[in-house]
Every structure is written in structure tokens, then in C-alpha cells.
Design a protein around this motif. Structure first.
Motif, mmCIF file in Angstrom:
data_model
loop_
_atom_site.group_PDB
_atom_site.id
_atom_site.type_symbol
_atom_site.label_atom_id
_atom_site.label_comp_id
_atom_site.label_asym_id
_atom_site.label_seq_id
_atom_site.Cartn_x
_atom_site.Cartn_y
_atom_site.Cartn_z
ATOM 1 N N ASN A 66 23.545 -23.681 30.102
ATOM 2 C CA ASN A 66 23.647 -25.140 30.262
ATOM 3 C C ASN A 66 22.306 -25.726 30.660
ATOM 4 O OD1 ASN A 66 26.382 -24.476 29.977
ATOM 5 N ND2 ASN A 66 27.009 -26.161 31.298
ATOM 6 N N THR A 67 22.061 -26.968 30.255
ATOM 7 C CA THR A 67 20.841 -27.670 30.643
ATOM 8 C C THR A 67 21.185 -29.102 31.040
ATOM 9 O OG1 THR A 67 20.218 -28.660 28.508
ATOM 10 C CG2 THR A 67 19.656 -26.343 28.840
ATOM 11 N N ARG A 123 13.449 -30.066 32.692
ATOM 12 C CA ARG A 123 14.814 -29.738 32.294
ATOM 13 C C ARG A 123 15.370 -28.633 33.189
ATOM 14 N NH1 ARG A 123 18.048 -30.538 27.988
ATOM 15 N NH2 ARG A 123 16.371 -31.672 26.907
ATOM 16 N N SER A 129 22.216 -34.318 18.027
ATOM 17 C CA SER A 129 22.779 -35.502 18.672
ATOM 18 C C SER A 129 24.079 -35.145 19.390
ATOM 19 C CB SER A 129 23.038 -36.598 17.641
ATOM 20 O OG SER A 129 23.962 -36.155 16.661
ATOM 21 N N GLN A 130 24.534 -36.038 20.259
ATOM 22 C CA GLN A 130 25.772 -35.852 21.005
ATOM 23 C C GLN A 130 26.719 -37.009 20.723
ATOM 24 O OE1 GLN A 130 25.119 -34.760 25.241
ATOM 25 N NE2 GLN A 130 22.940 -34.847 24.771
ATOM 26 N N THR A 183 31.137 -34.789 23.932
ATOM 27 C CA THR A 183 30.269 -33.654 24.247
ATOM 28 C C THR A 183 30.202 -33.471 25.759
ATOM 29 O OG1 THR A 183 28.948 -34.120 22.284
ATOM 30 C CG2 THR A 183 28.009 -32.626 23.908
ATOM 31 N N GLN A 228 24.903 -34.089 34.506
ATOM 32 C CA GLN A 228 26.068 -33.798 33.667
ATOM 33 C C GLN A 228 27.255 -34.454 34.344
ATOM 34 O OE1 GLN A 228 27.135 -29.672 33.212
ATOM 35 N NE2 GLN A 228 28.461 -30.056 31.477
ATOM 36 N N VAL A 279 19.919 -26.901 19.741
ATOM 37 C CA VAL A 279 20.962 -27.652 20.436
ATOM 38 C C VAL A 279 20.377 -28.917 21.067
ATOM 39 C CG1 VAL A 279 22.625 -27.596 22.331
ATOM 40 C CG2 VAL A 279 22.332 -25.589 20.869
ATOM 41 N N VAL A 280 19.214 -28.782 21.706
ATOM 42 C CA VAL A 280 18.579 -29.912 22.381
ATOM 43 C C VAL A 280 18.237 -31.019 21.381
ATOM 44 C CG1 VAL A 280 16.503 -30.632 23.627
ATOM 45 C CG2 VAL A 280 17.702 -28.544 24.305
ATOM 46 N N GLN A 281 17.835 -30.636 20.176
ATOM 47 C CA GLN A 281 17.433 -31.618 19.171
ATOM 48 C C GLN A 281 18.620 -32.266 18.461
ATOM 49 O OE1 GLN A 281 14.817 -29.263 16.694
ATOM 50 N NE2 GLN A 281 13.027 -29.690 17.973
ATOM 51 N N ILE A 303 24.745 -30.373 27.331
ATOM 52 C CA ILE A 303 23.797 -29.771 26.387
ATOM 53 C C ILE A 303 23.729 -28.290 26.712
ATOM 54 C CG2 ILE A 303 21.460 -29.829 25.475
ATOM 55 C CD1 ILE A 303 21.248 -32.703 26.568
#
Length: 327
Positions: free
Chosen positions: A242-243, A303, A210-211, A215, A250, A206-208, A218
Motif C-alpha cells: 500500500n502507498t 510517498r 487512474s482511480q 478504489t 487513505q 499502479v501509481v500512474q 493505491i
């Protein structure tokens, strides 16, 4: 029947206007001449007083004493995050439809959970042990998540170091309607185990990725074979990891579901909930009331990570999630 009602209304119109009362001020009306107990139970309101029910607001609370008690406990037991008095609920509740608890299990001891709930979402804060849920059995350790269906006792046995876990259920939802969970043959979910290593692998994907502008953040969303179509973990509950990247936030948003958050990692982090700053502390439980504007802020160089359980499945099903960005 309609003629009787119309005649009654016409008669009322000719009554002395000096005795007219605003509908909103009318008390509950009882049957005038009940013929039996079934008729006597009837109650009547009107369009002026039926929809102005005043309920206590859900506080944007933070629970830290409960996790401290769980860490310091020498005996096996639960430590609920209870706001029932604040929200006027006749049953233990963190929000009107959800209940969060910490569970402490003494070394080599056993904890049996038999919640009146559709299911229970567990997170292992520390320690290791084994779970037996009906015919299912598996070992668990720190950082694991597992789902247990309602209607079947969950037996957790801790290892030599003991264990502390966090668990969220929809017990208040069932208590509100005096419901019981389905038996194991008809339960909407089965036991599911999400090991910490697998969670880390999936989160990295998920982190890698794109958004885009839509969105919301993350986050890794947990689901199961039975709930794959709805993308929830339970029919009415959602679970996300969530991160927030270091030095970021966020962006502010709102939604119609309430949220219960467990802080996993995040020094120098805080949330803004309804204009109020809520500072994070390790494994604290935070409550975001339904519809409150909120955002999450990471002022650290690592993070931030936090688990969020929402009663979002209920609102997705009703087509009323109401998610909106505020900036």
C-alpha cells in the motif's frame, strides 16, 4: 425418536415453575445416563447461552521491540510478534488466524523454517542471501518478497553482512483446527519470488493508473500462478504493498479481516485505528483488528509505503469481506 423428545419436553413443562432458570444462565449440560465413553463426551448448550461466548478483544498493537531485537541480534533466530496471552490463544499468534515474526540471520549463517502453515510470506528488510525450498532455489536481496509453501522446509542462507527478514504465516489458523499442511505434491501454492526491481516496476504502473470512487487506495496486490483466479497470495491470506502520496491520507474504512502491517517508508506518518493514533516507525509491525475503523495519514513530503497481510482470502471465499468506506 421425535416422540421421545416431545414427551420429555411436555413432562418438563409440568415441572415446578419455581425451579425455572433462564436459558442464558444454564451451565453446560452433561448426559444424564451415558451408556459408554462416546455418549459421556456429549455436551449440551441452548439458544440462550451458546452464542454469548466472551473472547478477549484483539489489541490494535504496535511491535517495535521485536524489530530492534532482530537488528541487534548476533545469533540466528526468530522474534515473534506474539499476542497469544492478550487474545487468550493457546498457541503463538499475532491475530487469531495469523502470526508475524522477524528473522535475524547471522553473517554466512543458515536459518531453516518449517512452519505448520499453508505457506509463508517473506519480506527482506536488509541483507542478501539464497533460498532453497524443496527443489527450488533463488537468490534474494533487500526489498524482495517471496512465498514459500508449507509442508516443505525453507532454508535461508545469508551473505557476509547477515540479514533481517519479516515473515507472516497462517499457523494459528491451522493450529485452531489441529491441521497439518499439505505435502509438496498437493500444496495450493508453489515457491514464488518477487524481486524488488520487479515490484517497483509493477507499483509504478499502479501509481500512474487512474482511480475511481470505489478504489480503496493505491496498492499493488501480490498473487501467483496457482492463486491467480482468487487474486490472493495464499488461499486465505492476501498481501498488498500500500502507498499514500505525500501530504494525503487513505480515507477511513473497515473490513471483516484482520490486518498485519509492516512499515517500509513513512516519516511523519500514522494510522488511526479504532479512534487511537498509531505512529509509524521504520519496520514496525502494526495490527488492525477485524472490523475496527482505520485510516492512514502521510504528513511527509514523500510517498509512504507499507506491506499489509490480511486473512482476507478467508472472507472473500465466505462472501463476508464487509469492506465499507466511512467517509
Amino acid at each position: 425418536m421425535t416422540e421421545v423428545i416431545a414427551k420429555t419436553i411436555d413432562t418438563a413443562k409440568t415441572a415446578d415453575t419455581a425451579r425455572t432458570i433462564d436459558m442464558a444462565e444454564m451451565p453446560v449440560q452433561l448426559p444424564a445416563h451415558p451408556a459408554g465413553s462416546a455418549e459421556a463426551r456429549a455436551r449440551f448448550f441452548n439458544s440462550g447461552n451458546a452464542f454469548n461466548v466472551k473472547l478477549p478483544p484483539v489489541p490494535a498493537a504496535g511491535f517495535t521491540d521485536e524489530i530492534a531485537a532482530a537488528f541487534g541480534a548476533t545469533m540466528t533466530g526468530f522474534f515473534p510478534c506474539d499476542q497469544s496471552a492478550a487474545i487468550g490463544a493457546p498457541f503463538t499468534a499475532t491475530t487469531p488466524l495469523m502470526l508475524a515474526r522477524y528473522a535475524s540471520i547471522a553473517p554466512n549463517d543458515r536459518l531453516t523454517a518449517d512452519f505448520v502453515a499453508t505457506g509463508a510470506i517473506w519480506y527482506v528488510i536488509k541483507g542478501a542471501g539464497a533460498a532453497t525450498i524443496g527443489a527450488e532455489a533463488f537468490a534474494w536481496g533487500a526489498g524482495d518478497v517471496f512465498l514459500a509453501p508449507g509442508g516443505t522446509p525453507t532454508i535461508l542462507t545469508a551473505g557476509a553482512e547477515g540479514a533481517v527478514l519479516w515473515v507472516v504465516t497462517n499457523e494459528p489458523q491451522l493450529a485452531f483446527d489441529s491441521l497439518r499442511p499439505a505435502d509438496s505434491d498437493h500444496a495450493p501454492v508453489k515457491a514464488v519470488h518477487y524481486p524488488a526491481a520487479e515490484i517497483a516496476t509493477q507499483l509504478q504502473k499502479v501509481v500512474q493508473a487512474s482511480q475511481n470512487a470505489t478504489t480503496s487506495g493505491i496498492a499493488l496486490i501480490f498473487s501467483s500462478e496457482e492463486q491467480e483466479k482468487s487474486r490472493n497470495i495464499l488461499p486465505t491470506l492476501t498481501l498488498s504493498l500500500n502507498t499514500v502520496p505525500a501530504g494525503e491520507q487513505q480515507r477511513a474504512h473497515r473490513h471483516n479481516s484482520a490486518a498485519i502491517t509492516l512499515i517500509l517508508k513513512g516519516e511523519h506518518c500514522y494510522s488511526m485505528v479504532g479512534g487511537k493514533r498509531c505512529d509509524w516507525s521504520p519496520f514496525a509491525t502494526l495490527v488492525t483488528p477485524a472490523t475496527d475503523p482505520h485510516s492512514h495519514h502521510n504528513d511527509s513530503d514523500e510517498r509512504a509505503m507499507f506491506l499489509i497481510v490480511q486473512d482476507g482470502g478467508l472472507y472473500y471465499h465466505a462472501r463476508t469481506m464487509g469492506f465499507t468506506f466511512l467517509e
